[in-house]
Structures are given as structure tokens and as C-alpha cells.
Design a protein around this motif. Structure first.
Motif, short mmCIF file in Angstrom:
data_model
loop_
_atom_site.label_atom_id
_atom_site.label_comp_id
_atom_site.label_asym_id
_atom_site.label_seq_id
_atom_site.Cartn_x
_atom_site.Cartn_y
_atom_site.Cartn_z
N SER A 1 63.18 31.29 12.25
CA SER A 1 62.84 32.52 13.37
C SER A 1 62.01 33.62 12.42
CB SER A 1 63.89 33.07 14.18
OG SER A 1 64.68 33.70 13.34
N PRO A 2 61.05 34.25 12.93
CA PRO A 2 60.32 35.28 12.11
C PRO A 2 61.53 36.42 11.56
CG PRO A 2 59.38 34.91 14.27
CD PRO A 2 60.49 34.25 14.30
N LEU A 3 62.44 36.67 12.29
CA LEU A 3 63.41 37.72 11.87
C LEU A 3 64.00 37.04 10.91
CD1 LEU A 3 64.91 40.43 11.92
CD2 LEU A 3 66.32 39.39 13.73
N ALA A 4 64.75 35.78 10.95
CA ALA A 4 65.47 35.19 9.73
C ALA A 4 64.54 35.00 8.47
CB ALA A 4 66.12 33.84 10.19
N VAL B 1 63.30 46.08 6.38
CA VAL B 1 62.43 44.82 6.64
C VAL B 1 61.65 44.99 7.99
CG1 VAL B 1 62.76 42.23 7.27
CG2 VAL B 1 64.40 43.34 5.82
N LEU B 2 60.36 44.49 7.76
CA LEU B 2 59.31 44.65 8.88
C LEU B 2 59.14 43.37 9.22
CD1 LEU B 2 57.65 46.84 10.06
CD2 LEU B 2 55.72 46.16 8.51
N VAL B 3 59.31 43.27 10.54
CA VAL B 3 59.04 41.83 11.04
C VAL B 3 57.88 41.89 12.22
CG1 VAL B 3 60.18 39.97 12.37
CG2 VAL B 3 61.70 41.31 10.73
N ARG B 4 57.06 40.70 11.93
CA ARG B 4 56.02 40.48 12.95
C ARG B 4 56.63 39.51 14.31
NH1 ARG B 4 50.57 41.18 11.30
NH2 ARG B 4 50.51 41.63 9.17
N LEU B 5 56.67 40.49 15.23
CA LEU B 5 57.27 39.85 16.79
C LEU B 5 56.23 39.49 17.58
CD1 LEU B 5 60.68 41.48 16.74
CD2 LEU B 5 60.30 39.08 15.99
N PRO B 6 56.22 38.92 18.66
CA PRO B 6 55.37 38.78 19.60
C PRO B 6 54.95 40.04 20.27
CG PRO B 6 57.00 36.84 20.02
CD PRO B 6 57.36 37.77 18.76
N GLU B 7 55.86 40.82 20.21
CA GLU B 7 55.61 42.29 21.09
C GLU B 7 55.14 43.16 20.03
OE1 GLU B 7 59.86 41.68 20.26
OE2 GLU B 7 58.79 40.56 21.37
N PHE C 1 63.53 46.95 10.49
CA PHE C 1 64.96 46.91 10.75
C PHE C 1 65.69 47.24 9.12
CE2 PHE C 1 63.63 43.60 13.72
CZ PHE C 1 64.50 43.94 14.80
N TYR C 2 66.56 47.79 9.61
CA TYR C 2 67.34 48.25 8.27
C TYR C 2 68.66 47.32 7.83
CZ TYR C 2 69.56 51.30 4.87
OH TYR C 2 69.98 52.12 3.79
#
Length: 170
Positions: free
Chosen positions: A131-134, A146-152, A157-158
Motif C-alpha cells: 500500500s502507498p502508506l506502508a 512521512v508524506l504519502v500520496r493517497l487517492p484523495e 503522518f508523524y
């Protein structure tokens, strides 16, 4: 439009010991318990005459195909999976199997375990390592942002805590 579909990209071959046990139990249940029951039901339904209008027969055959497809998939997948059943040497970084506590932009805290694609379940706090977050979390340390690209859109996240729990398979 034709029936052809591009091949699905295979997920990572890693799984926790608990996930592997769950897949093995599912395979055993389907093959040794459910399939014989459905086979008996189809056999009995076939005795009733006209199969083209026999709902029990038609449904039973369909269910047998579903079971056989899942059994084939599980058999192949279990052969290629790598069971990760040890804690990494460096527990200060995020690796497979880690429980990670994160703080969202709005201040809410969430806790996820990074697991294989065959065992993820967001409702129980397990996210796939694909997954993008993991992917964004892997190899990061406590107190990193952490900067995560999500569909929205992009979310930050810290990382509050990283924990590795002992692997136990009952």
C-alpha cells in the motif's frame, strides 16, 4: 470490448506466521470440509432429474468451481510465500511486521501493522506492505514525518512509535 484483461501485478511474497496459518486453515477447510459437503449436495441434486432447471444442482456446480478456483490459488500462493517469523535486528526502523503508531494531520492517532498483501485487513489495523502508506513508512524511524500520496491527495503522518511484538501462532 473483449474478455482479455491485463495480468494482475503479483503482491509481495511475504507473510506473517499468523497469516500463513490462516491461509492453511482456509485451504484445509475448503478442501476437507466444504468441498465434500457441496459435492454430496450436487450428487443428490443430480438424482432429481432435469438438471437444467434444478437450482440446487446449478448452484452447487457453481460453488464447486468457486471452491476449486480458491483451492488452486491458495495451493500455488502458499508454495511461493516467504514466512517472516522473526523480529528484525534493527527495531528502531520500520520493517515488515512492525506495529506503527501514527499521528494524522488532524491530531488523531492510528496504529497499523505492516503485513503481506494476502492478510491485510484495515478494519483490524493491518495494512499491506504494497500500500502507498506502508511503502512510505518502510525504513523510516520514530519521530519522522512521512508524506504519502493517497487517492484523495497528499497526507502527512508523524511516526509516534514503532513496536515489534513476538510472533506467536496458536
Amino acid at each position: 470490448m473483449g474478455r482479455w484483461r491485463p495480468p494482475v501485478k503479483r503482491g509481495s511474497p511475504y507473510i506473517t506466521a499468523q497469516g500463513a496459518k490462516a491461509l492453511q486453515e482456509e485451504l484445509h477447510y475448503l478442501w476437507k470440509e466444504e468441498r465434500p459437503k457441496v459435492t454430496d449436495a450436487v450428487h443428490e441434486a443430480a438424482k432429481n432429474g432435469d438438471r437444467s432447471e434444478n437450482g440446487d444442482y446449478i448452484y452447487g456446480k457453481k460453488r464447486l468451481r468457486e471452491i476449486d478456483r480458491r483451492v488452486r490459488y491458495l495451493s500455488k500462493r502458499l508454495d511461493e510465500l516467504i514466512i517472516v517469523d522473526r523480529i528484525p535486528d534493527n527495531t528502531n526502523q520500520i520493517f515488515f511486521g512492525a506495529w506503527v503508531t501514527l499521528e494524522k494531520e488532524d491530531g488523531d492517532e492510528v496504529c497499523y501493522q505492516i503485513v503481506g498483501p494476502d492478510e491485510f485487513d484495515v478494519s483490524s489495523g493491518k495494512i499491506s506492505m504494497d500500500s502507498p502508506l506502508a511503502k512510505a513508512l518502510l525504513k523510516k524511524k520514530k519521530d519522522d514525518a512521512v508524506l504519502v500520496r493517497l487517492p484523495e491527495g497528499e497526507k502527512e503522518f508523524y511516526i509516534l512509535d514503532i513496536e515489534y511484538r513476538p510472533h506467536s501462532v496458536e
